[in-house]
Design a protein around this motif. Structure first.
Motif, PDB file in Angstrom:
ATOM      1  N   MET A   1      -5.105  44.517  24.487  1.00 24.91           N
ATOM      2  CA  MET A   1      -5.828  42.859  24.363  1.00 24.91           C
ATOM      3  C   MET A   1      -4.902  41.991  25.393  1.00 24.91           C
ATOM      4  N   SER A   2      -5.655  41.590  26.143  1.00 28.19           N
ATOM      5  CA  SER A   2      -5.253  40.589  27.100  1.00 28.19           C
ATOM      6  C   SER A   2      -5.066  39.155  26.523  1.00 28.19           C
ATOM      7  N   LYS A   3      -3.825  38.449  27.065  1.00 29.28           N
ATOM      8  CA  LYS A   3      -3.470  37.297  26.275  1.00 29.28           C
ATOM      9  C   LYS A   3      -4.558  36.094  26.436  1.00 29.28           C
ATOM     10  N   LYS A   4      -4.617  35.085  25.768  1.00 34.98           N
ATOM     11  CA  LYS A   4      -5.442  33.959  26.061  1.00 34.98           C
ATOM     12  C   LYS A   4      -4.844  32.897  27.229  1.00 34.98           C
ATOM     13  N   ILE A   5      -5.677  32.906  28.107  1.00 37.60           N
ATOM     14  CA  ILE A   5      -5.501  31.777  29.062  1.00 37.60           C
ATOM     15  C   ILE A   5      -5.728  30.693  28.727  1.00 37.60           C
ATOM     16  N   ALA A  72     -11.411  39.756  46.143  1.00 35.37           N
ATOM     17  CA  ALA A  72     -10.592  38.463  45.440  1.00 35.37           C
ATOM     18  C   ALA A  72      -9.662  37.807  46.630  1.00 35.37           C
ATOM     19  N   GLU A  73      -9.078  38.735  47.459  1.00 33.91           N
ATOM     20  CA  GLU A  73      -8.295  38.096  48.445  1.00 33.91           C
ATOM     21  C   GLU A  73      -8.844  37.422  49.443  1.00 33.91           C
ATOM     22  N   ASP A  74     -10.102  37.287  49.520  1.00 32.42           N
ATOM     23  CA  ASP A  74     -10.891  36.675  50.422  1.00 32.42           C
ATOM     24  C   ASP A  74     -11.024  34.962  50.026  1.00 32.42           C
ATOM     25  N   VAL A  75     -10.957  34.884  48.656  1.00 36.05           N
ATOM     26  CA  VAL A  75     -10.928  33.505  47.998  1.00 36.05           C
ATOM     27  C   VAL A  75      -9.949  33.078  47.362  1.00 36.05           C
ATOM     28  N   ILE A  76      -8.962  33.820  46.906  1.00 35.72           N
ATOM     29  CA  ILE A  76      -7.689  33.394  46.306  1.00 35.72           C
ATOM     30  C   ILE A  76      -6.464  33.546  47.074  1.00 35.72           C
ATOM     31  N   PHE A  77      -5.750  32.283  47.317  1.00 38.03           N
ATOM     32  CA  PHE A  77      -4.545  32.125  48.033  1.00 38.03           C
ATOM     33  C   PHE A  77      -3.491  31.688  47.473  1.00 38.03           C
ATOM     34  N   LYS A  78      -2.232  32.017  47.601  1.00 30.77           N
ATOM     35  CA  LYS A  78      -1.008  31.455  47.172  1.00 30.77           C
ATOM     36  C   LYS A  78      -0.618  30.367  47.899  1.00 30.77           C
ATOM     37  N   GLY A  79      -0.067  29.380  46.728  1.00 25.95           N
ATOM     38  CA  GLY A  79       0.443  28.168  47.335  1.00 25.95           C
ATOM     39  C   GLY A  79       1.986  28.063  46.917  1.00 25.95           C
ATOM     40  N   PHE A  80       2.476  26.642  46.653  1.00 27.91           N
ATOM     41  CA  PHE A  80       3.774  26.459  46.079  1.00 27.91           C
ATOM     42  C   PHE A  80       3.945  27.152  44.890  1.00 27.91           C
ATOM     43  N   ASN A  81       5.066  27.916  45.063  1.00 28.83           N
ATOM     44  CA  ASN A  81       5.690  28.515  43.680  1.00 28.83           C
ATOM     45  C   ASN A  81       4.825  29.554  43.212  1.00 28.83           C
ATOM     46  N   GLY A  82       3.777  30.065  43.925  1.00 26.59           N
ATOM     47  CA  GLY A  82       3.234  31.297  43.502  1.00 26.59           C
ATOM     48  C   GLY A  82       1.960  30.875  42.995  1.00 26.59           C
ATOM     49  N   ILE A  83       1.475  29.549  42.960  1.00 29.29           N
ATOM     50  CA  ILE A  83       0.089  28.995  42.360  1.00 29.29           C
ATOM     51  C   ILE A  83      -0.745  29.784  43.124  1.00 29.29           C
ATOM     52  N   TYR A  84      -1.790  30.113  42.235  1.00 30.95           N
ATOM     53  CA  TYR A  84      -3.006  30.525  43.047  1.00 30.95           C
ATOM     54  C   TYR A  84      -3.986  29.618  43.259  1.00 30.95           C
ATOM     55  N   CYS A  85      -4.564  29.329  44.358  1.00 27.64           N
ATOM     56  CA  CYS A  85      -5.441  28.391  44.980  1.00 27.64           C
ATOM     57  C   CYS A  85      -6.780  28.999  45.118  1.00 27.64           C
ATOM     58  N   LEU A 112     -15.097  39.763  39.377  1.00 21.42           N
ATOM     59  CA  LEU A 112     -14.028  40.260  40.104  1.00 21.42           C
ATOM     60  C   LEU A 112     -12.926  40.648  39.030  1.00 21.42           C
ATOM     61  N   LYS A 113     -12.953  40.104  37.900  1.00 23.95           N
ATOM     62  CA  LYS A 113     -12.091  40.169  36.776  1.00 23.95           C
ATOM     63  C   LYS A 113     -10.606  39.828  37.228  1.00 23.95           C
ATOM     64  N   VAL A 114     -10.808  38.631  38.045  1.00 20.73           N
ATOM     65  CA  VAL A 114      -9.485  38.096  38.513  1.00 20.73           C
ATOM     66  C   VAL A 114      -8.494  37.615  37.626  1.00 20.73           C
ATOM     67  N   TYR A 115      -8.941  36.795  36.419  1.00 24.63           N
ATOM     68  CA  TYR A 115      -8.244  36.194  35.736  1.00 24.63           C
ATOM     69  C   TYR A 115      -7.371  37.070  34.891  1.00 24.63           C
ATOM     70  N   GLU A 116      -7.733  38.350  34.429  1.00 26.07           N
ATOM     71  CA  GLU A 116      -7.128  39.310  33.715  1.00 26.07           C
ATOM     72  C   GLU A 116      -6.174  39.846  34.759  1.00 26.07           C
ATOM     73  N   GLU A 117      -6.551  40.244  35.973  1.00 22.50           N
ATOM     74  CA  GLU A 117      -5.817  40.789  36.559  1.00 22.50           C
ATOM     75  C   GLU A 117      -4.418  40.418  37.344  1.00 22.50           C
ATOM     76  N   LEU A 118      -4.892  38.913  37.280  1.00 22.10           N
ATOM     77  CA  LEU A 118      -3.623  38.250  37.852  1.00 22.10           C
ATOM     78  C   LEU A 118      -2.632  37.852  36.640  1.00 22.10           C
ATOM     79  N   ASP A 119      -3.106  37.924  35.355  1.00 25.15           N
ATOM     80  CA  ASP A 119      -2.240  37.746  34.156  1.00 25.15           C
ATOM     81  C   ASP A 119      -1.879  36.588  34.158  1.00 25.15           C
ATOM     82  N   LEU A 120      -2.669  35.667  34.512  1.00 22.85           N
ATOM     83  CA  LEU A 120      -2.638  34.140  34.383  1.00 22.85           C
ATOM     84  C   LEU A 120      -2.278  33.528  32.965  1.00 22.85           C
ATOM     85  N   ASP A 121      -1.430  32.431  33.052  1.00 17.89           N
ATOM     86  CA  ASP A 121      -1.243  31.515  31.877  1.00 17.89           C
ATOM     87  C   ASP A 121      -2.104  30.590  31.652  1.00 17.89           C
TER      88      ASP A 121
END
Length: 291
Positions: A1-5, A72-85, A112-121
């Motif tokens: 079960m995936s965690k609640k974001i 996903a990699e076409d529209v999601i980019f990493k920023g400061f300290n690993g923040i997804y932008c 794209l199921k991005v939220y689950e795959e990136l394991d976001l908090d």
């Protein structure tokens, strides 16, 4: 079960410092060890600039116009300290609804199921709050965000925009919409500015989450394309953003605000205008009891 974001929406009038505040919150949350995504929902697509050295990233809408198959990699980019932008973007000038970008971008990332795959908090939606219409109301209306915060100064148009947001939250509150976590008071340097904001939240039955002073530290950092949290981590301003971020992540209960109707808001503003004039001329000192 995936965690609640934890999903948070931050609204505010254009130019009020909403994106500056949001980016510093994201930066501070990332330093707490959380996996953060900042989701820019303004057609200007400049929400995440200070997380990426001042650079723009391709928007979801622009990418969808250029490609038939978007990854996903076409529209999601990493920023400061690993923040997804992510930047939703908007339609071509003069065509379509700017809010449509939010709807399209949210749908794409879900597919794209991005939220689950990136394991976001945490996901923070940075939303233009001048008008709470169709697309811009999506984080509230669809219950995408759990908690909504608004950035406001003591200026009337900023308070007016916050009050409009409260109306939108109240409208959708009975159908599963997001509720209000509180108001972030920005550019609060003069004592009367704090008094105005305090009076407004008291009358609308909400709360101030944090008072943020105007600071040259923020200006210096943004000229470098950075947040204050990144550029000046030991500064007083960065510490304030750190406190704000902790309060936001600790928020577990939000509520339905009690917005003023237009005539009440005008009457309230007129009383404060008279009081400020009296302060200027020395007729009264401090906050007037009658306000």
């Amino acid at each position: 079960m995936s965690k609640k974001i934890k999903q948070i929406a931050i609204y505010g009038k254009g130019g009020i410092g909403k994106s500056t505040t949001t980016s510093n919150i994201s930066a501070a949350l990332s330093k707490l060890g959380l996996k953060v995504m900042q989701f820019g929902c303004d057609p200007k697509a400049d929400s995440t600039n200070t997380l990426r050295g001042g650079t723009y990233i391709p928007t979801v809408l622009d990418t969808l116009r250029e490609k038939t198959q978007v990854k996903a990699e076409d529209v999601i980019f990493k920023g400061f300290n690993g923040i997804y932008c992510v930047e939703a973007g908007g339609p071509a000038p003069g065509v379509g609804c700017a809010g449509r970008g939010i709807i399209t971008a949210v749908q794409l990332l879900k597919q794209l199921k991005v939220y689950e795959e990136l394991d976001l908090d945490v996901i923070i939606y940075d939303v233009l709050g001048d008008v709470v219409c169709g697309g811009f109301a999506v984080p509230i209306r669809e219950g995408i965000a759990e908690h909504v915060f608004t950035v406001s100064s003591a200026d009337f148009m900023a308070v007016y925009a916050a009050n409009n947001l409260f109306k939108g939250i109240k409208k959708y509150s009975n159908s599963g919409g997001a509720l209000l976590g509180g108001l972030i008071a920005n550019s609060i340097n003069a004592p009367y500015a704090k008094d105005i904001v305090d009076d407004f939240v008291d009358r609308t039955q909400t709360r101030v989450v944090e008072y943020i002073p105007r600071s040259v530290t923020v200006t210096q950092a943004e000229l470098q394309g950075k947040t204050a949290v990144e550029a000046a981590p030991n500064s007083e301003q960065a510490k304030i953003y750190g406190k704000l971020a902790q309060k936001i992540i600790d928020t577990t209960e939000s509520k339905v605000p009690s917005p003023l109707d237009t005539s009440e808001l005008r009457e309230w503003a007129a009383k404060w205008a008279d009081h400020l004039l009296a302060l200027e001329t020395g007729e009264v000192r401090g906050k007037a009891a009658a306000i």
